[in-house]
Design an enzyme around this catalytic site. Structure first.
Site, PDB file in Angstrom:
ATOM      1  N   TYR A   9      -1.867  -0.806  10.461  1.00  0.00           N
ATOM      2  CA  TYR A   9      -2.048  -1.220   8.795  1.00  0.00           C
ATOM      3  C   TYR A   9      -0.754  -0.768   8.215  1.00  0.00           C
ATOM      4  O   TYR A   9      -0.198  -1.483   7.372  1.00  0.00           O
ATOM      5  CB  TYR A   9      -3.318  -0.686   8.252  1.00  0.00           C
ATOM      6  CG  TYR A   9      -3.474  -0.816   6.749  1.00  0.00           C
ATOM      7  CD1 TYR A   9      -3.765  -2.033   6.342  1.00  0.00           C
ATOM      8  CD2 TYR A   9      -3.074   0.162   6.133  1.00  0.00           C
ATOM      9  CE1 TYR A   9      -3.942  -2.212   5.280  1.00  0.00           C
ATOM     10  CE2 TYR A   9      -3.261  -0.104   4.586  1.00  0.00           C
ATOM     11  CZ  TYR A   9      -3.739  -1.339   4.187  1.00  0.00           C
ATOM     12  OH  TYR A   9      -3.925  -1.472   2.784  1.00  0.00           O
TER      13      TYR A   9
ATOM     14  N   SER B 200       1.008  -1.223  -0.006  1.00  0.00           N
ATOM     15  CA  SER B 200       0.087  -0.182  -0.103  1.00  0.00           C
ATOM     16  C   SER B 200       1.000   1.303   0.027  1.00  0.00           C
ATOM     17  O   SER B 200       1.832   1.417   0.607  1.00  0.00           O
ATOM     18  CB  SER B 200      -0.953   0.051   1.322  1.00  0.00           C
ATOM     19  OG  SER B 200      -1.435   1.486   1.343  1.00  0.00           O
TER      20      SER B 200
HETATM   21  N1  LIG Z   1      -8.955  -0.054  -1.493  1.00  0.00           N
HETATM   22  C1  LIG Z   1      -7.648   0.654  -1.243  1.00  0.00           C
HETATM   23  O1  LIG Z   1      -7.752   1.871  -1.119  1.00  0.00           O
HETATM   24  C2  LIG Z   1      -6.168  -0.109  -0.988  1.00  0.00           C
HETATM   25  C3  LIG Z   1      -5.106   0.797  -1.171  1.00  0.00           C
HETATM   26  C4  LIG Z   1      -4.113   0.059  -0.921  1.00  0.00           C
HETATM   27  C5  LIG Z   1      -3.785  -1.201  -0.661  1.00  0.00           C
HETATM   28  N2  LIG Z   1      -5.025  -1.963  -0.582  1.00  0.00           N
HETATM   29  C6  LIG Z   1      -4.701  -3.372  -0.220  1.00  0.00           C
HETATM   30  O2  LIG Z   1      -5.465  -4.137  -1.337  1.00  0.00           O
HETATM   31  C7  LIG Z   1      -6.116  -5.244  -0.950  1.00  0.00           C
HETATM   32  C8  LIG Z   1      -7.424  -5.639  -1.040  1.00  0.00           C
HETATM   33  O3  LIG Z   1      -8.123  -4.229  -0.566  1.00  0.00           O
HETATM   34  P1  LIG Z   1      -9.661  -4.259  -0.522  1.00  0.00           P
HETATM   35  O4  LIG Z   1     -10.056  -2.739  -0.561  1.00  0.00           O
HETATM   36  O5  LIG Z   1     -10.216  -4.941  -1.659  1.00  0.00           O
HETATM   37  O6  LIG Z   1     -10.151  -4.666   1.131  1.00  0.00           O
HETATM   38  P2  LIG Z   1     -11.196  -5.562   1.468  1.00  0.00           P
HETATM   39  O7  LIG Z   1     -11.122  -4.930   3.082  1.00  0.00           O
HETATM   40  O8  LIG Z   1     -12.552  -4.853   0.823  1.00  0.00           O
HETATM   41  O9  LIG Z   1     -11.233  -6.771   1.345  1.00  0.00           O
HETATM   42  C9  LIG Z   1     -10.393  -7.812   1.767  1.00  0.00           C
HETATM   43  C10 LIG Z   1     -10.629  -9.345   1.564  1.00  0.00           C
HETATM   44  O10 LIG Z   1      -9.638 -10.094   2.678  1.00  0.00           O
HETATM   45  C11 LIG Z   1     -10.589 -11.000   3.084  1.00  0.00           C
HETATM   46  N3  LIG Z   1      -9.809 -11.551   4.341  1.00  0.00           N
HETATM   47  C12 LIG Z   1      -9.886 -10.841   5.528  1.00  0.00           C
HETATM   48  N4  LIG Z   1      -8.931 -11.506   6.480  1.00  0.00           N
HETATM   49  C13 LIG Z   1      -8.664 -12.541   5.861  1.00  0.00           C
HETATM   50  C14 LIG Z   1      -8.095 -13.819   6.250  1.00  0.00           C
HETATM   51  N5  LIG Z   1      -7.295 -14.039   7.673  1.00  0.00           N
HETATM   52  N6  LIG Z   1      -7.756 -14.833   5.358  1.00  0.00           N
HETATM   53  C15 LIG Z   1      -8.300 -14.880   4.329  1.00  0.00           C
HETATM   54  N7  LIG Z   1      -8.983 -13.847   3.738  1.00  0.00           N
HETATM   55  C16 LIG Z   1      -9.226 -12.684   4.562  1.00  0.00           C
HETATM   56  C17 LIG Z   1     -11.701 -10.381   3.350  1.00  0.00           C
HETATM   57  O11 LIG Z   1     -12.717 -11.551   3.699  1.00  0.00           O
HETATM   58  C18 LIG Z   1     -11.847  -9.845   2.317  1.00  0.00           C
HETATM   59  O12 LIG Z   1     -12.652 -10.338   0.996  1.00  0.00           O
HETATM   60  C19 LIG Z   1      -5.580  -5.319   0.560  1.00  0.00           C
HETATM   61  O13 LIG Z   1      -4.353  -6.158   0.765  1.00  0.00           O
HETATM   62  C20 LIG Z   1      -5.428  -4.059   0.987  1.00  0.00           C
HETATM   63  O14 LIG Z   1      -4.717  -3.616   2.179  1.00  0.00           O
HETATM   64  C21 LIG Z   1      -6.090  -1.269  -0.634  1.00  0.00           C
END
Ligand SMILES: NC(=O)c1ccc[n+]([C@@H]2O[C@H](COP(=O)([O-])OP(=O)(O)OC[C@H]3O[C@@H](n4cnc5c(N)ncnc54)[C@H](O)[C@@H]3O)[C@@H](O)[C@H]2O)c1
Length: 250
Positions: free
Chosen positions: A156, A143
Protein backbone atom coordinates in the site's frame (compact mmCIF):
# COMPACT_ATOMS: atom_id res chain seq x y z
CA UNK A 1 -21.56 27.21 -4.45
CA UNK A 2 -18.11 27.27 -5.99
CA UNK A 3 -18.60 23.98 -7.87
CA UNK A 4 -21.95 24.77 -9.50
CA UNK A 5 -22.10 23.55 -13.12
CA UNK A 6 -19.15 21.19 -12.61
CA UNK A 7 -19.35 17.48 -13.50
CA UNK A 8 -17.19 15.59 -11.00
CA UNK A 9 -16.38 11.87 -10.79
CA UNK A 10 -15.44 10.48 -7.37
CA UNK A 11 -14.21 6.89 -7.40
CA UNK A 12 -14.63 4.75 -4.30
CA UNK A 13 -17.48 6.95 -3.06
CA UNK A 14 -19.71 4.23 -1.60
CA UNK A 15 -18.28 4.61 1.90
CA UNK A 16 -15.63 6.23 4.06
CA UNK A 17 -13.81 9.36 2.94
CA UNK A 18 -15.06 9.04 -0.66
CA UNK A 19 -18.69 9.27 0.52
CA UNK A 20 -17.80 12.40 2.52
CA UNK A 21 -16.12 13.90 -0.56
CA UNK A 22 -19.26 13.26 -2.61
CA UNK A 23 -21.46 14.84 0.07
CA UNK A 24 -19.35 18.00 0.22
CA UNK A 25 -19.14 18.37 -3.56
CA UNK A 26 -22.93 18.06 -3.87
CA UNK A 27 -23.30 20.70 -1.14
CA UNK A 28 -21.02 22.94 -3.21
CA UNK A 29 -23.43 22.58 -6.15
CA UNK A 30 -21.55 19.99 -8.22
CA UNK A 31 -23.04 17.17 -10.24
CA UNK A 32 -21.26 14.21 -8.69
CA UNK A 33 -20.90 10.71 -10.11
CA UNK A 34 -20.19 8.18 -7.36
CA UNK A 35 -18.26 5.44 -9.17
CA UNK A 36 -17.56 2.38 -7.07
CA UNK A 37 -17.11 -1.35 -7.39
CA UNK A 38 -19.67 -1.57 -4.58
CA UNK A 39 -22.47 -0.20 -6.73
CA UNK A 40 -25.24 -0.93 -4.24
CA UNK A 41 -23.35 1.01 -1.58
CA UNK A 42 -22.74 3.90 -3.98
CA UNK A 43 -26.43 3.98 -4.89
CA UNK A 44 -27.39 4.11 -1.21
CA UNK A 45 -24.87 6.89 -0.56
CA UNK A 46 -26.04 8.85 -3.60
CA UNK A 47 -29.65 8.51 -2.47
CA UNK A 48 -28.73 9.96 0.94
CA UNK A 49 -27.14 13.09 -0.50
CA UNK A 50 -29.48 16.02 -0.56
CA UNK A 51 -28.19 19.42 -1.58
CA UNK A 52 -28.07 21.99 -4.31
CA UNK A 53 -26.15 19.65 -6.66
CA UNK A 54 -26.92 16.17 -7.91
CA UNK A 55 -25.57 12.74 -6.96
CA UNK A 56 -25.63 9.78 -9.32
CA UNK A 57 -24.09 6.33 -8.90
CA UNK A 58 -22.39 4.38 -11.69
CA UNK A 59 -20.70 0.95 -11.33
CA UNK A 60 -16.93 1.00 -11.80
CA UNK A 61 -13.94 -1.27 -11.27
CA UNK A 62 -10.89 0.98 -11.71
CA UNK A 63 -8.73 -2.08 -12.36
CA UNK A 64 -10.73 -2.99 -15.47
CA UNK A 65 -10.29 -1.07 -18.74
CA UNK A 66 -13.69 -2.11 -20.10
CA UNK A 67 -15.38 -0.84 -16.94
CA UNK A 68 -13.52 2.51 -17.20
CA UNK A 69 -14.51 2.77 -20.87
CA UNK A 70 -18.17 2.09 -20.03
CA UNK A 71 -18.09 4.96 -17.51
CA UNK A 72 -16.48 7.22 -20.13
CA UNK A 73 -19.17 6.33 -22.67
CA UNK A 74 -21.89 7.06 -20.13
CA UNK A 75 -20.37 10.41 -19.14
CA UNK A 76 -19.76 11.37 -22.75
CA UNK A 77 -23.40 10.74 -23.61
CA UNK A 78 -24.83 12.36 -20.49
CA UNK A 79 -22.55 15.40 -20.11
CA UNK A 80 -19.96 15.56 -22.90
CA UNK A 81 -17.21 16.54 -20.48
CA UNK A 82 -15.69 15.93 -17.05
CA UNK A 83 -14.56 18.94 -14.96
CA UNK A 84 -13.26 17.06 -11.94
CA UNK A 85 -11.86 13.57 -11.36
CA UNK A 86 -11.11 12.33 -7.85
CA UNK A 87 -9.07 9.13 -7.98
CA UNK A 88 -10.00 7.99 -4.47
CA UNK A 89 -10.83 4.27 -4.90
CA UNK A 90 -8.27 2.03 -3.29
CA UNK A 91 -7.79 -1.22 -1.49
CA UNK A 92 -7.39 0.15 2.02
CA UNK A 93 -9.79 -0.77 4.81
CA UNK A 94 -9.67 -4.48 3.88
CA UNK A 95 -5.87 -4.71 4.31
CA UNK A 96 -4.54 -6.90 7.12
CA UNK A 97 -1.16 -5.86 8.50
CA UNK A 98 1.74 -8.27 8.00
CA UNK A 99 5.51 -8.13 7.48
CA UNK A 100 6.29 -7.25 3.87
CA UNK A 101 7.94 -10.59 3.21
CA UNK A 102 4.62 -12.31 3.88
CA UNK A 103 2.67 -10.30 1.29
CA UNK A 104 1.73 -12.71 -1.50
CA UNK A 105 2.31 -12.03 -5.18
CA UNK A 106 -1.46 -11.98 -5.71
CA UNK A 107 -2.02 -9.46 -2.91
CA UNK A 108 0.72 -7.22 -4.34
CA UNK A 109 -0.58 -7.43 -7.92
CA UNK A 110 -4.23 -6.87 -7.03
CA UNK A 111 -3.45 -3.86 -4.84
CA UNK A 112 -1.23 -2.28 -7.49
CA UNK A 113 -3.89 -2.90 -10.17
CA UNK A 114 -6.42 -0.92 -8.14
CA UNK A 115 -4.35 1.65 -6.21
CA UNK A 116 -1.67 2.58 -8.76
CA UNK A 117 -2.73 1.38 -12.20
CA UNK A 118 -6.34 2.44 -11.51
CA UNK A 119 -5.72 6.22 -11.30
CA UNK A 120 -3.52 6.07 -14.42
CA UNK A 121 -6.05 3.95 -16.34
CA UNK A 122 -9.14 5.97 -15.49
CA UNK A 123 -7.42 9.33 -16.06
CA UNK A 124 -6.19 8.08 -19.45
CA UNK A 125 -9.62 6.81 -20.49
CA UNK A 126 -11.39 10.00 -19.34
CA UNK A 127 -8.81 12.30 -20.94
CA UNK A 128 -10.94 13.31 -23.96
CA UNK A 129 -13.73 14.32 -21.58
CA UNK A 130 -11.32 16.18 -19.29
CA UNK A 131 -9.96 18.04 -22.34
CA UNK A 132 -13.53 19.03 -23.23
CA UNK A 133 -13.76 20.95 -19.93
CA UNK A 134 -12.76 24.61 -19.71
CA UNK A 135 -10.97 24.06 -16.36
CA UNK A 136 -10.44 20.40 -15.49
CA UNK A 137 -8.85 19.34 -12.22
CA UNK A 138 -7.68 15.84 -11.34
CA UNK A 139 -7.08 15.01 -7.70
CA UNK A 140 -5.22 11.80 -6.93
CA UNK A 141 -5.65 10.61 -3.36
CA UNK A 142 -2.26 9.73 -1.86
CA UNK A 143 -1.36 8.97 1.74
CA UNK A 144 1.07 10.35 4.29
CA UNK A 145 1.78 6.71 5.15
CA UNK A 146 4.48 7.32 2.49
CA UNK A 147 6.20 10.10 4.46
CA UNK A 148 5.74 8.17 7.70
CA UNK A 149 7.16 4.97 6.19
CA UNK A 150 4.37 3.13 8.00
CA UNK A 151 4.98 -0.56 8.52
CA UNK A 152 2.69 -3.54 8.09
CA UNK A 153 1.33 -2.83 4.60
CA UNK A 154 4.29 -2.11 2.37
CA UNK A 155 2.48 -2.76 -0.91
CA UNK A 156 0.00 0.00 0.00
CA UNK A 157 2.78 2.45 0.95
CA UNK A 158 4.65 1.67 -2.29
CA UNK A 159 1.48 2.14 -4.34
CA UNK A 160 0.70 5.52 -2.77
CA UNK A 161 4.32 6.59 -3.30
CA UNK A 162 3.74 5.77 -6.95
CA UNK A 163 0.54 7.84 -7.00
CA UNK A 164 2.46 10.84 -5.68
CA UNK A 165 5.20 10.48 -8.31
CA UNK A 166 2.70 9.86 -11.08
CA UNK A 167 0.90 13.08 -10.17
CA UNK A 168 4.04 15.15 -10.78
CA UNK A 169 4.45 13.71 -14.28
CA UNK A 170 0.74 13.82 -15.11
CA UNK A 171 0.65 17.53 -14.21
CA UNK A 172 3.49 18.21 -16.66
CA UNK A 173 1.96 16.14 -19.48
CA UNK A 174 -1.53 17.62 -19.02
CA UNK A 175 -0.55 21.24 -18.40
CA UNK A 176 -0.64 21.99 -22.13
CA UNK A 177 -4.34 21.07 -22.12
CA UNK A 178 -5.04 23.33 -19.15
CA UNK A 179 -5.69 20.30 -16.91
CA UNK A 180 -4.39 20.51 -13.35
CA UNK A 181 -3.31 17.44 -11.36
CA UNK A 182 -2.56 17.37 -7.63
CA UNK A 183 -2.27 14.83 -4.85
CA UNK A 184 -4.36 15.21 -1.72
CA UNK A 185 -2.41 13.23 0.84
CA UNK A 186 -4.34 12.50 4.06
CA UNK A 187 -2.76 11.53 7.34
CA UNK A 188 -4.70 9.02 9.46
CA UNK A 189 -8.45 9.58 9.05
CA UNK A 190 -11.07 7.75 11.07
CA UNK A 191 -14.30 6.88 9.24
CA UNK A 192 -17.36 4.73 9.94
CA UNK A 193 -15.45 1.77 8.44
CA UNK A 194 -13.41 -0.43 10.80
CA UNK A 195 -9.87 -1.23 9.69
CA UNK A 196 -6.80 -3.09 10.93
CA UNK A 197 -3.98 -0.92 9.54
CA UNK A 198 -3.71 0.98 12.80
CA UNK A 199 -3.75 -0.40 16.33
CA UNK A 200 -5.41 1.57 19.17
CA UNK A 201 -1.94 2.30 20.61
CA UNK A 202 -0.64 3.54 17.24
CA UNK A 203 -3.73 5.70 16.84
CA UNK A 204 -3.15 7.42 20.20
CA UNK A 205 0.58 7.85 19.53
CA UNK A 206 -0.05 9.50 16.16
CA UNK A 207 -2.68 11.87 17.58
CA UNK A 208 -0.21 12.84 20.33
CA UNK A 209 2.50 13.45 17.71
CA UNK A 210 0.27 15.74 15.64
CA UNK A 211 0.38 19.52 16.11
CA UNK A 212 -3.41 19.34 16.41
CA UNK A 213 -4.15 16.73 19.07
CA UNK A 214 -7.42 15.41 17.72
CA UNK A 215 -8.34 12.60 15.35
CA UNK A 216 -9.15 13.59 11.77
CA UNK A 217 -12.55 12.80 10.30
CA UNK A 218 -13.45 12.73 6.60
CA UNK A 219 -14.78 16.29 6.70
CA UNK A 220 -11.27 17.49 7.56
CA UNK A 221 -10.32 16.37 4.03
CA UNK A 222 -13.37 17.38 2.01
CA UNK A 223 -12.95 21.17 2.15
CA UNK A 224 -9.40 20.85 0.82
CA UNK A 225 -10.71 18.63 -1.97
CA UNK A 226 -13.38 21.20 -2.89
CA UNK A 227 -10.66 23.86 -3.05
CA UNK A 228 -8.48 21.70 -5.34
CA UNK A 229 -11.42 21.09 -7.69
CA UNK A 230 -12.56 24.71 -7.78
CA UNK A 231 -11.30 27.69 -9.68
CA UNK A 232 -9.72 29.30 -6.57
CA UNK A 233 -6.84 26.83 -7.05
CA UNK A 234 -6.51 27.61 -10.80
CA UNK A 235 -2.71 28.11 -10.58
CA UNK A 236 -2.03 25.10 -8.35
CA UNK A 237 -0.80 21.96 -10.10
CA UNK A 238 1.79 19.23 -9.66
CA UNK A 239 1.67 19.51 -5.86
CA UNK A 240 1.19 17.18 -2.93
CA UNK A 241 -1.08 18.70 -0.30
CA UNK A 242 -0.72 16.91 3.04
CA UNK A 243 -3.72 17.16 5.35
CA UNK A 244 -2.47 15.56 8.55
CA UNK A 245 -2.96 17.89 11.54
CA UNK A 246 0.77 18.58 11.53
CA UNK A 247 1.89 14.95 11.94
CA UNK A 248 4.72 15.16 9.39
CA UNK A 249 6.22 18.05 7.46
CA UNK A 250 7.44 18.07 3.90
N1 LIG B 1 -8.66 6.42 6.08
C1 LIG B 1 -7.39 6.82 6.15
O1 LIG B 1 -6.79 6.93 7.23
C2 LIG B 1 -6.63 7.18 4.90
C3 LIG B 1 -5.39 7.82 5.03
C4 LIG B 1 -4.68 8.18 3.88
C5 LIG B 1 -5.22 7.90 2.65
N2 LIG B 1 -6.41 7.28 2.53
C6 LIG B 1 -6.94 7.03 1.18
O2 LIG B 1 -8.20 7.68 1.06
C7 LIG B 1 -9.02 6.90 0.17
C8 LIG B 1 -10.33 6.52 0.87
O3 LIG B 1 -10.02 5.84 2.07
P1 LIG B 1 -11.16 5.16 2.97
O4 LIG B 1 -10.65 5.13 4.36
O5 LIG B 1 -12.47 5.78 2.68
O6 LIG B 1 -11.14 3.65 2.35
P2 LIG B 1 -12.26 2.50 2.29
O7 LIG B 1 -11.54 1.21 2.19
O8 LIG B 1 -13.25 2.67 3.40
O9 LIG B 1 -13.07 2.79 0.93
C9 LIG B 1 -12.52 2.47 -0.33
C10 LIG B 1 -13.62 2.52 -1.38
O10 LIG B 1 -13.02 2.17 -2.65
C11 LIG B 1 -13.86 1.21 -3.28
N3 LIG B 1 -13.07 0.37 -4.19
C12 LIG B 1 -12.13 -0.56 -3.84
N4 LIG B 1 -11.65 -1.16 -4.95
C13 LIG B 1 -12.26 -0.58 -6.00
C14 LIG B 1 -12.18 -0.78 -7.42
N5 LIG B 1 -11.37 -1.72 -7.94
N6 LIG B 1 -12.94 0.00 -8.23
C15 LIG B 1 -13.78 0.92 -7.70
N7 LIG B 1 -13.92 1.14 -6.37
C16 LIG B 1 -13.17 0.39 -5.53
C17 LIG B 1 -14.48 0.41 -2.16
O11 LIG B 1 -15.66 -0.27 -2.59
C18 LIG B 1 -14.75 1.51 -1.13
O12 LIG B 1 -16.01 2.13 -1.34
C19 LIG B 1 -8.18 5.73 -0.29
O13 LIG B 1 -7.48 6.07 -1.48
C20 LIG B 1 -7.20 5.58 0.85
O14 LIG B 1 -6.03 4.91 0.45
C21 LIG B 1 -7.14 6.89 3.63
Amino acid sequence: MSLAEKIIVVTGAAQGIGAAYARRLVEEGGTVVLADRNHEGAEATAASLGGPGKALAYPLDVADRGSCEALAAHLGGAHGRVDGLVNNAAIFSTIRMKPFWEITDDEWDRLMAVNLRGPWLLTSVLLPLLRASASASVVNIGSDAVQLGRSGYLHYVAGKGGVQGMTYSMARELGEFGIRVNTLSPGPVYTEVARETVTPAQREAMIAAQALHRAAGPDDMSGVLAFLLGDDSAYLTGQTISVNGGLVHR
